[in-house]
Motif scaffolding. Structure first.
Motif, PDB file in Angstrom:
ATOM      1  N   LEU A   1       0.991   3.990  -2.944  1.00 11.90           N
ATOM      2  CA  LEU A   1       0.716   5.376  -2.583  1.00 11.90           C
ATOM      3  C   LEU A   1       1.833   6.298  -3.070  1.00 11.90           C
ATOM      4  CD1 LEU A   1      -1.227   7.274  -1.107  1.00 11.90           C
ATOM      5  CD2 LEU A   1       0.024   6.791   0.987  1.00 11.90           C
TER       6      LEU A   1
ATOM      7  N   THR B   1      -0.287  13.337  -9.125  1.00 10.79           N
ATOM      8  CA  THR B   1      -0.594  14.573  -8.422  1.00 10.79           C
ATOM      9  C   THR B   1       0.127  15.737  -9.071  1.00 10.79           C
ATOM     10  OG1 THR B   1       1.224  14.301  -6.861  1.00 10.79           O
ATOM     11  CG2 THR B   1      -0.908  13.378  -6.221  1.00 10.79           C
TER      12      THR B   1
ATOM     13  N   ILE C   1       0.834  -1.205   0.000  1.00  5.13           N
ATOM     14  CA  ILE C   1       0.000   0.000   0.000  1.00  5.13           C
ATOM     15  C   ILE C   1       0.869   1.255   0.000  1.00  5.13           C
ATOM     16  CG2 ILE C   1      -1.600   1.350   1.431  1.00  5.13           C
ATOM     17  CD1 ILE C   1      -2.898  -1.363   2.193  1.00  5.13           C
ATOM     18  N   MET C   2       1.927   1.267   0.805  1.00  7.66           N
ATOM     19  CA  MET C   2       2.810   2.438   0.836  1.00  7.66           C
ATOM     20  C   MET C   2       3.533   2.635  -0.491  1.00  7.66           C
ATOM     21  SD  MET C   2       4.540   2.718   4.550  1.00  7.66           S
ATOM     22  CE  MET C   2       3.968   1.510   5.710  1.00  7.66           C
ATOM     23  N   THR C   3       3.926   1.544  -1.139  1.00  5.66           N
ATOM     24  CA  THR C   3       4.593   1.643  -2.436  1.00  5.66           C
ATOM     25  C   THR C   3       3.643   2.189  -3.492  1.00  5.66           C
ATOM     26  OG1 THR C   3       6.042  -0.194  -1.857  1.00  5.66           O
ATOM     27  CG2 THR C   3       5.832   0.345  -4.205  1.00  5.66           C
TER      28      THR C   3
ATOM     29  N   ILE D   1       1.387   6.719  -6.817  1.00  2.09           N
ATOM     30  CA  ILE D   1       0.262   7.611  -7.112  1.00  2.09           C
ATOM     31  C   ILE D   1       0.664   9.064  -6.880  1.00  2.09           C
ATOM     32  CG2 ILE D   1      -2.038   8.307  -6.335  1.00  2.09           C
ATOM     33  CD1 ILE D   1      -2.595   5.299  -5.878  1.00  2.09           C
ATOM     34  N   ILE D   2       1.335   9.315  -5.765  1.00  2.00           N
ATOM     35  CA  ILE D   2       1.758  10.683  -5.465  1.00  2.00           C
ATOM     36  C   ILE D   2       2.760  11.176  -6.504  1.00  2.00           C
ATOM     37  CG2 ILE D   2       3.082  12.059  -3.807  1.00  2.00           C
ATOM     38  CD1 ILE D   2       1.630  10.445  -1.618  1.00  2.00           C
TER      39      ILE D   2
ATOM     40  N   LEU E   1       7.417   8.203   3.296  1.00  3.45           N
ATOM     41  CA  LEU E   1       6.861   6.859   3.116  1.00  3.45           C
ATOM     42  C   LEU E   1       7.966   5.800   3.131  1.00  3.45           C
ATOM     43  CD1 LEU E   1       4.123   7.504   0.403  1.00  3.45           C
ATOM     44  CD2 LEU E   1       3.753   6.729   2.752  1.00  3.45           C
TER      45      LEU E   1
END
Length: 102
Positions: free
Chosen positions: A25, A33, A21-23, A28-29, A47
């Protein structure tokens, strides 16, 4: 001494899922973004540090056992030394304290 567990490794699965999940995320960031480059690097760095801590505790069991506290103290001291060495090197190389070359 801790009794050997023979059941399903729920902690390992949870740690693995949180790492994934952190990877995701971070990806995605980074790609989805409109944040500035510096903010993206700051979030990805945070992260990464969280994920390293998660993996040290969930998979390497660094805080368990008889020497768990000593391991954590040694790692904190090592991180402190690394930060001092890197920051000191950057400071010395960028502050112009060297004698001019003629």
């Amino acid at each position: 001494m801790k009794k050997h567990e023979t059941g399903f490794p729920y902690r390992h699965v949870a740690g693995y899922l949180l790492s994934i999940i952190m990877t995701v995320l971070a990806l995605i960031i980074a790609f989805k973004t409109d944040l500035s480059f510096n903010m993206i690097m700051l979030v990805i760095g945070a992260l990464a540090i969280l994920q390293a801590g998660l993996q040290l505790t969930m998979f390497m069991h660094v805080n368990e056992g008889e020497s768990g506290t000593i391991n954590v103290i040694n790692m904190a001291y090592s991180i402190f030394l690394a930060v001092v060495i890197v920051a000191g090197t950057i400071w010395v190389l960028t502050s112009g304290h060297a004698a001019p070359i003629n």
